[in-house]
Design an enzyme around this catalytic site. Structure first.
Site, mmCIF file in Angstrom:
data_model
loop_
_atom_site.group_PDB
_atom_site.id
_atom_site.type_symbol
_atom_site.label_atom_id
_atom_site.label_comp_id
_atom_site.label_asym_id
_atom_site.label_seq_id
_atom_site.Cartn_x
_atom_site.Cartn_y
_atom_site.Cartn_z
ATOM 1 N N GLU A 197 35.011 7.719 -24.261
ATOM 2 C CA GLU A 197 35.062 6.654 -25.254
ATOM 3 C C GLU A 197 36.386 6.687 -25.999
ATOM 4 O O GLU A 197 36.994 7.736 -26.168
ATOM 5 C CB GLU A 197 33.968 6.831 -26.326
ATOM 6 C CG GLU A 197 32.578 6.590 -25.862
ATOM 7 C CD GLU A 197 31.878 7.882 -25.478
ATOM 8 O OE1 GLU A 197 32.578 8.889 -25.289
ATOM 9 O OE2 GLU A 197 30.645 7.863 -25.369
ATOM 10 N N CYS A 204 40.730 6.167 -32.407
ATOM 11 C CA CYS A 204 40.192 7.520 -32.296
ATOM 12 C C CYS A 204 40.138 7.824 -30.800
ATOM 13 O O CYS A 204 39.356 7.204 -30.073
ATOM 14 C CB CYS A 204 38.798 7.540 -32.933
ATOM 15 S SG CYS A 204 37.935 9.089 -32.717
ATOM 16 N N CYS A 239 33.284 18.646 -23.696
ATOM 17 C CA CYS A 239 33.955 19.649 -24.523
ATOM 18 C C CYS A 239 33.259 20.983 -24.339
ATOM 19 O O CYS A 239 32.035 21.061 -24.328
ATOM 20 C CB CYS A 239 33.904 19.232 -25.989
ATOM 21 S SG CYS A 239 34.727 20.406 -27.089
ATOM 22 N N CYS A 298 29.594 22.622 -30.176
ATOM 23 C CA CYS A 298 29.072 22.772 -31.543
ATOM 24 C C CYS A 298 27.654 22.193 -31.601
ATOM 25 O O CYS A 298 27.361 21.201 -30.920
ATOM 26 C CB CYS A 298 29.974 22.032 -32.529
ATOM 27 S SG CYS A 298 31.677 22.587 -32.452
ATOM 28 N N CYS A 308 27.057 18.272 -32.362
ATOM 29 C CA CYS A 308 27.907 17.247 -31.728
ATOM 30 C C CYS A 308 27.382 16.833 -30.355
ATOM 31 O O CYS A 308 27.099 17.675 -29.504
ATOM 32 C CB CYS A 308 29.321 17.796 -31.608
ATOM 33 S SG CYS A 308 30.436 16.741 -30.660
ATOM 34 N N GLY A 352 36.245 15.935 -26.957
ATOM 35 C CA GLY A 352 37.118 17.015 -26.530
ATOM 36 C C GLY A 352 37.800 17.781 -27.648
ATOM 37 O O GLY A 352 37.847 17.336 -28.795
ATOM 38 N N SER A 367 42.749 16.933 -34.645
ATOM 39 C CA SER A 367 41.605 17.619 -35.255
ATOM 40 C C SER A 367 41.156 18.746 -34.331
ATOM 41 O O SER A 367 41.019 18.559 -33.126
ATOM 42 C CB SER A 367 40.456 16.625 -35.450
ATOM 43 O OG SER A 367 39.313 17.284 -35.946
ATOM 44 N N LEU A 403 36.147 22.750 -40.405
ATOM 45 C CA LEU A 403 35.653 24.024 -40.942
ATOM 46 C C LEU A 403 34.121 23.999 -41.018
ATOM 47 O O LEU A 403 33.449 24.858 -40.463
ATOM 48 C CB LEU A 403 36.273 24.281 -42.323
ATOM 49 C CG LEU A 403 35.970 25.643 -42.925
ATOM 50 C CD1 LEU A 403 36.564 26.770 -42.096
ATOM 51 C CD2 LEU A 403 36.473 25.725 -44.369
ATOM 52 N N CYS A 407 31.451 9.691 -35.833
ATOM 53 C CA CYS A 407 31.819 11.067 -35.484
ATOM 54 C C CYS A 407 30.654 11.802 -34.866
ATOM 55 O O CYS A 407 29.548 11.786 -35.396
ATOM 56 C CB CYS A 407 32.207 11.851 -36.728
ATOM 57 S SG CYS A 407 33.545 11.153 -37.635
HETATM 58 N N1 SAH Z 1 36.986 18.737 -31.174
HETATM 59 C C1 SAH Z 1 37.701 18.383 -32.336
HETATM 60 C C2 SAH Z 1 37.936 16.890 -32.478
HETATM 61 C C3 SAH Z 1 36.793 15.947 -32.129
HETATM 62 S S1 SAH Z 1 35.390 15.862 -33.173
HETATM 63 C C4 SAH Z 1 36.997 18.902 -33.570
HETATM 64 O O1 SAH Z 1 35.865 19.299 -33.466
HETATM 65 O O2 SAH Z 1 37.638 18.929 -34.618
HETATM 66 C C5 SAH Z 1 35.866 14.945 -34.614
HETATM 67 C C6 SAH Z 1 35.075 15.335 -35.860
HETATM 68 O O3 SAH Z 1 33.698 14.871 -35.825
HETATM 69 C C7 SAH Z 1 34.997 16.846 -36.036
HETATM 70 O O4 SAH Z 1 35.303 17.195 -37.359
HETATM 71 C C8 SAH Z 1 33.549 17.106 -35.706
HETATM 72 O O5 SAH Z 1 33.111 18.318 -36.239
HETATM 73 C C9 SAH Z 1 32.868 15.901 -36.293
HETATM 74 N N2 SAH Z 1 31.467 15.755 -35.846
HETATM 75 C C10 SAH Z 1 30.901 16.223 -34.716
HETATM 76 N N3 SAH Z 1 29.585 15.902 -34.674
HETATM 77 C C11 SAH Z 1 29.324 15.221 -35.798
HETATM 78 C C12 SAH Z 1 28.141 14.588 -36.329
HETATM 79 N N4 SAH Z 1 26.994 14.607 -35.677
HETATM 80 N N5 SAH Z 1 28.254 13.965 -37.530
HETATM 81 C C13 SAH Z 1 29.442 13.897 -38.182
HETATM 82 N N6 SAH Z 1 30.576 14.452 -37.735
HETATM 83 C C14 SAH Z 1 30.521 15.110 -36.550
HETATM 84 FE FE1 SF4 Z 2 33.883 19.825 -29.165
HETATM 85 FE FE2 SF4 Z 2 34.701 18.922 -31.563
HETATM 86 FE FE3 SF4 Z 2 32.252 18.266 -30.588
HETATM 87 FE FE4 SF4 Z 2 32.737 20.767 -31.384
HETATM 88 S S1 SF4 Z 2 32.755 18.917 -32.668
HETATM 89 S S2 SF4 Z 2 31.672 20.166 -29.494
HETATM 90 S S3 SF4 Z 2 34.873 21.017 -30.779
HETATM 91 S S4 SF4 Z 2 34.224 17.675 -29.737
#
Ligand code: SAH
Ligand code: SF4
Length: 339
Positions: free
Chosen positions: A90, A105, A112, A116, A119, A159, A189, A213, A331
Site C-alpha cells: 500500500e 506514506c 515486515c 510488533c 501492527c 516495512g 520512521s 518508542l 497507521c
Molecule cells: N516500521 C516502521 C515504520 C512503519 S509503521 C516503524 O515501526 O516505525 C508507522 C507507525 O505506525 C509506527 O510508529 C508504528 O508503530 C505505528 N503503528 C503500527 N501499528 C499501529 C496501530 N495499530 N495503531 C496505530 N499506530 C500503529
Molecule cells: Fe514492522 Fe513498523 Fe509494523 Fe513493527 S510497527 S511490525 S516495525 S511495520
C-alpha cells in the site's frame, strides 16, 4: 524494455544517446517523469511523434499497476500497488485541511520481519525488500493518478526502512534531487534498529528520524515489540543521544497510546524521565484497531491528559490525526491484501 520511472538524468541521457538524441531530450523526459508525472510516453508532447515512437520501442513509463484504489471520507487515498512479480504494497496519500501539504506514506518492504504485536503489517511476516525504484514508484503513482505534486514523504507504510537502508537512502536521494522534495520534508520512521541509527548519525542528511518508542520501560516495550529484546531501551537511549549530538537534529518520538497499558500517569512519568535529556518532539498515536489483537484505543480524555503531562515535562507534543481509518489506511492497518 527500460522502465523510465526511477532513472536519473544520467541514465536517461544514456538511453537518449543510444537513440541518437540530444541531452536536451533527456532533460525533457526527466521533467515529464518526475515533475509532470505522465502515464504514457505519448503524453510527452514536446517530443516529436517520431522520437516518441522510437522511444516506445525500447522504454515504457512504468510497470506497476494500481490494483485497488480507495478514497476515505476524509480525503485520504489508499492505493494497493502490484509489482511485476505479483507482490503488493500500500501507499497512502494524506491531505490535511487548510494546508497545501500533500504527504505520501510509502512502504519500504513487502511485509515486515519486526512483527510488533499491535501492527497488521507485522502479522504477515517478511516477504521481501522493495528496491529503490519500487519505492519511488509509489509516489509517482500518486502523482500520476491525482495530477498533484507530493510535497512530503514519510516512510511509515509497510516495512522497517532501516532494515532496507541502502534502497531507502537511494530513494531519498531521488526524492530530493529528481522530485525536488526538500530533505527536511522526508521522514524515516524506525522501530529502533540501533546499528542503523548509528550509521545514519554518521551521515549528513537533513531528514527527520522518527523513533517508534511506544513504551516507557523495558517490560512494557518487550510486551509490545519483540525488537526490544534485541535492541533494548537503555541502549537505544545512548544511540539517540549520539544521533542528536552528531547531527544536531531533533528527533521525533512516536508513542502509541493503548488503553490501560501505557497511557497511565506512571507511564507518563517514566517516559518523561527517559526523554529528559533527548532533544525531541513527541507524537502521540492513539491506537488504531486491527483484527489481530484486543488492545483498545484510550478515550479522548485520557489522550489529552497524557499529552498535558508530557507537555509539562517541557516537550512539544502533538497527537497524530487519524487518517483513512474507514478504508484501513491508518497507521498499523496496512496488510498488502485485498480484504
Ligand atoms: N516500521 C516502521 C515504520 C512503519 S509503521 C516503524 O515501526 O516505525 C508507522 C507507525 O505506525 C509506527 O510508529 C508504528 O508503530 C505505528 N503503528 C503500527 N501499528 C499501529 C496501530 N495499530 N495503531 C496505530 N499506530 C500503529
Ligand atoms: Fe514492522 Fe513498523 Fe509494523 Fe513493527 S510497527 S511490525 S516495525 S511495520
Amino acid at each position: 524494455m527500460k522502465i523510465l520511472s526511477g532513472l536519473n538524468l544520467e541514465e536517461i541521457e544514456n538511453l537518449t544517446s543510444s537513440l541518437g538524441a540530444s541531452k536536451f531530450r533527456a532533460r525533457q523526459i526527466h521533467n515529464w517523469i518526475y515533475l509532470k508525472s505522465v502515464k504514457d510516453i505519448d503524453e510527452m508532447t514536446d517530443l516529436s511523434k517520431k522520437f516518441r515512437d522510437e522511444l516506445k520501442t525500447v522504454a515504457q513509463v512504468s510497470n506497476v499497476k494500481i490494483k485497488v484504489k480507495q478514497v476515505s471520507s476524509d480525503g485520504t487515498i489508499k492505493y494497493l500497488l502490484e509489482y511485476p512479480d505479483g507482490e503488493c504494497v500500500e501507499t497512502v496519500l494524506m491531505r490535511f485541511d487548510n494546508r497545501a501539504n500533500l504527504t505520501a506514506c510509502v512502504s519500504s518492504q513487502v511485509g515486515c520481519a519486526v512483527n510488533c504485536s499491535f501492527c497488521a503489517t507485522g502479522k504477515r511476516g517478511f516477504i521481501r525488500n522493495l528496491d529503490y525504484k519500487e519505492i519511488i514508484e509509489q509516489v509517482l503513482t500518486i502523482q500520476r493518478d491525482t495530477g498533484l505534486k507530493v510535497t512530503n514523504i514519510v516512510f511509515m507504510g509497510q516495512g522497517e526502512p532501516l532494515l532496507n537502508l541502502d534502497n531507502v537512502l537511494k530513494a531519498m536521494k531521488i526524492f530530493n534531487e529528481d522530485f525536488q522534495i526538500g530533505a527536511r520534508r522526508l521522514t524515516l520512521s524506525t522501530s529502533g534498529i540501533i546499528p542503523q541509527i548509528n550509521k545514519l548519525a554518521q551521515m549528513d542528511i537533513q531528514s527527520t528520524l522518527a523513533l517508534s518508542l511506544h513504551a516507557p520501560n523495558h517490560q512494557i516495550r518487550s510486551q509490545l515489540m519483540q525488537i526490544e529484546n534485541k535492541y533494548p531501551m537503555d541502549e537505544l537511549h545512548k544511540a539517540l543521544i549520539n544521533y542528536v549530538n552528531k547531527t544536531g537534529r531533533r528527533i521525533t518520538i512516536e508513542y502509541l497510546l493503548i488503553k490501560d497499558l501505557n497511557d497511565t500517569l506512571e507511564s507518563a512519568k517514566q517516559l518523561a524521565a527517559y526523554l529528559k535529556d533527548i532533544k525531541c518532539n513527541i507524537n502521540l498515536i492513539p491506537y488504531n484497531p486491527t483484527e489481530q489483537n484486543d488492545y483498545q484505543r484510550p478515550s479522548n480524555n485520557s489522550i489529552m491528559k497524557f499529552k498535558y503531562l508530557m507537555e509539562n515535562s517541557g516537550k512539544k507534543v502533538t497527537v497524530r490525526l487519524e487518517r483513512g481509518a474507514d478504508i484501513d489506511a491508518a497507521c498499523g492497518q496496512l496488510r498488502g491484501k485485498i480484504k
